[in-house]
Each structure stands twice: as C-alpha cells, then as structure tokens.
Design a protein around this motif. Structure first.
Motif, short mmCIF file in Angstrom:
data_model
loop_
_atom_site.label_atom_id
_atom_site.label_comp_id
_atom_site.label_asym_id
_atom_site.label_seq_id
_atom_site.Cartn_x
_atom_site.Cartn_y
_atom_site.Cartn_z
N UNK A 1 0.85 -1.21 0.00
CA UNK A 1 0.00 0.00 0.00
C UNK A 1 0.88 1.25 0.00
N UNK A 2 0.53 2.20 -0.86
CA UNK A 2 1.34 3.41 -0.94
C UNK A 2 1.14 4.29 0.28
N UNK A 3 2.21 4.85 0.77
CA UNK A 3 2.15 5.77 1.90
C UNK A 3 1.57 7.10 1.41
N UNK A 4 0.59 7.67 2.15
CA UNK A 4 -0.03 8.93 1.69
C UNK A 4 0.90 10.12 1.84
N UNK A 5 1.69 10.36 0.81
CA UNK A 5 2.64 11.46 0.82
C UNK A 5 2.86 11.88 -0.63
N UNK A 6 3.06 13.16 -0.88
CA UNK A 6 3.24 13.61 -2.26
C UNK A 6 4.68 13.99 -2.53
N UNK A 7 4.98 14.16 -3.81
CA UNK A 7 6.35 14.37 -4.26
C UNK A 7 6.93 15.69 -3.73
N UNK A 8 6.11 16.74 -3.70
CA UNK A 8 6.60 18.03 -3.22
C UNK A 8 6.98 17.96 -1.74
N UNK A 9 6.18 17.26 -0.96
CA UNK A 9 6.47 17.10 0.46
C UNK A 9 7.77 16.34 0.66
N UNK A 10 7.97 15.29 -0.13
CA UNK A 10 9.21 14.54 -0.06
C UNK A 10 10.41 15.43 -0.40
N UNK A 11 10.24 16.24 -1.44
CA UNK A 11 11.33 17.12 -1.86
C UNK A 11 11.71 18.11 -0.75
N UNK A 12 10.71 18.64 -0.08
CA UNK A 12 10.97 19.56 1.04
C UNK A 12 11.76 18.84 2.13
N UNK A 13 11.40 17.60 2.41
CA UNK A 13 12.09 16.82 3.44
C UNK A 13 13.55 16.57 3.06
N UNK A 14 13.79 16.24 1.78
CA UNK A 14 15.17 16.03 1.33
C UNK A 14 15.95 17.33 1.42
N UNK A 15 15.32 18.42 0.98
CA UNK A 15 15.99 19.73 1.05
C UNK A 15 16.32 20.11 2.49
N UNK A 16 15.44 19.79 3.42
CA UNK A 16 15.70 20.13 4.82
C UNK A 16 16.98 19.48 5.33
N UNK A 17 17.28 18.29 4.82
CA UNK A 17 18.50 17.60 5.23
C UNK A 17 19.72 18.15 4.51
N UNK A 18 19.61 18.38 3.21
CA UNK A 18 20.78 18.66 2.39
C UNK A 18 21.09 20.14 2.14
N UNK A 19 20.08 20.99 2.19
CA UNK A 19 20.29 22.40 1.84
C UNK A 19 21.37 23.08 2.68
N UNK A 20 21.47 22.80 4.00
CA UNK A 20 22.53 23.45 4.78
C UNK A 20 23.94 23.11 4.32
N UNK A 21 24.08 22.06 3.53
CA UNK A 21 25.39 21.61 3.08
C UNK A 21 25.69 22.02 1.63
N UNK A 22 24.89 22.92 1.07
CA UNK A 22 25.17 23.40 -0.27
C UNK A 22 24.57 22.58 -1.39
N UNK A 23 23.43 21.93 -1.12
CA UNK A 23 22.73 21.15 -2.14
C UNK A 23 21.34 21.75 -2.37
N UNK A 24 20.77 21.44 -3.51
CA UNK A 24 19.37 21.76 -3.78
C UNK A 24 18.73 20.54 -4.41
N UNK A 25 17.42 20.39 -4.24
CA UNK A 25 16.72 19.19 -4.69
C UNK A 25 15.45 19.58 -5.46
N UNK A 26 15.10 18.76 -6.45
CA UNK A 26 13.96 19.06 -7.31
C UNK A 26 13.20 17.76 -7.60
#
Length: 246
Positions: A1-26
C-alpha cells in the motif's frame, strides 16, 4: 500500500536535510524520465513513482566537502573523496526517511550497473525536474555540426558552476498530481551554441561554466582541487586539513 505522501512534500524533506550543506533538490516522476531515455536506461518503477534529483551548488565544497574531509574522510578507501562525500550526505537522507518508515533508493552519478552502464542519467533527471536545461547537439545551431559533441546542462542561477549528484527514488509513493515544470530557457541560441562548443572543445579552461552570467562560481580552492589530477589530490586534501586546524 502506498504511503499517503506527495512528491513536493518529499522534496521539502530532502531539502531540509541537504540544503545546509550546499545542495538543492527538485522533484520529478520516474515516468517523465523513462519517456526520454532508451529502454536500457529506464527505471523499473510505475510511471507515477516519486523521485528527487540532487544538485550541488557552488558552495557545496565549503559547506559539505571540507567538513567531510575533516570529520569523516577515510583515506584508506579506494573510492574518490568526492564520491565518498556524496555517499555520506545521501546516507543522511536515507536514514531520515528510514526513521519514518519510508523506503528510498539512492542512485549516484558515479554508479554503474552490472553491464558497466550508468544506473541513472543525471542530466536527463535534472532536465525533466525542470531544474536545468539539457542541451544536445541537435538542440542548437553549431557552425561545424558535430553530433559527437557531449551534451551539457545549464542552471538558471549557477550557469555551469554546479553538478548533478544523483537521484532518490521512493518506491512506495505514487503521485499523479505533480505538475511538470518546463526546463528553464535562460540562454539565447548563440549562448547555448557557445556553451556546447566550449564544453566540448575547451572544457579545461572553465569558460563554458560562465555562460549566462551565473550568480556564483566555484571558489579558487575548489577550482584548484578539480584541476589537480586525481592521484595528486590527496596531498591537496592534507593541505586543506592542516590549514583548517590552524
């Protein structure tokens, strides 16, 4: 069963981890990617599977790589130090999602499959996410047409001063609502032609990266690192470490 989460929300979560280190995610969907690559490079997921492409900004060297060298670098490993660094920061993302019960697969730009082919074509992933525009010889007017030219990507903010580092895929998460963003068209036709030619004929002098008036460039320290032949970079790394300890 798919977890109820959308792609934009996932992207924000990845950015929250990586953005402080000089990365961006799309974000993008695997189906968008599969439409542009040959069958041998297609990702074996349903077309609406959520994915995120990771880009290193010019500041990554100072924010992620140098701290990594000081705290986590293992000089006994055969793997390239930058590749080690990317594995380290990607693991942070995977750990974050694992704690939430969300499966995630990471594909790096340097990884090959069992047939020695890239596991992911990161330039195509960047293009379909709308983060960068992917220029191929067939896309531009070149005085001396050469279809053997390698393609190149342009970033709307960083020009050529960036790198596409890899992709996260979320097999459990399907999102048919994500709107596709058209890749940025920041270059005129002559600029795009110039960038492609400089990239293929004069890549060593870095001029291709400056096409399009980028907001920021690599630091002199970073340029020196990438201009240094790989076998000699370990001496440079030790110099960096010594300087940071002063």
């Amino acid at each position: 069963m798919a977890i109820p989460c959308d792609c934009k929300t996932l992207n924000i979560s990845v950015n929250n981890v990586l953005e402080p280190f000089g990365f961006e995610c799309h974000p993008f969907l695997t189906g968008w990617y599969n439409q542009l690559v040959s069958e041998k490079f297609q990702l074996n997921y349903p077309p609406s599977t959520a994915a995120v492409v990771v880009i290193s900004q010019p500041s990554m060297f100072e924010k992620a790589f140098l701290p990594f060298l000081q705290e986590e670098f293992d000089s006994s490993q055969i793997r390239d130090p930058i590749d080690q660094c990317m594995l380290f920061y990607f693991h942070k993302v995977k750990k974050s999602f694992s704690e939430q019960g969300i499966d995630v697969e990471s594909l790096h730009d340097f990884q090959l499959d069992t047939r020695r082919r890239p596991r992911i074509l990161v330039q195509t992933a960047g293009h379909v996410s709308g983060a960068v525009r992917y220029y191929k010889p067939s896309d531009v007017e070149i005085e001396q047409k050469n279809n053997n030219y390698y393609p190149v990507c342009h970033h709307p903010r960083w020009g050529g001063w960036f790198a596409l580092r890899g992709v996260f895929i979320f097999p459990q998460i399907q999102d048919s609502t994500l709107e596709k963003i058209e890749p940025p068209q920041n270059l005129s036709a002559p600029e795009a032609s110039s960038m492609l030619e400089l990239y293929n004929l004069h890549w060593q002098d870095w001029r291709w990266r400056d096409i399009g008036n980028p907001e920021s460039r690599y630091s002199e320290e970073q340029i020196k690192y990438f201009e240094t032949p790989p076998p000699d970079r370990f001496q440079l790394i030790q110099k960096y470490l010594d300087n940071r300890e002063l």
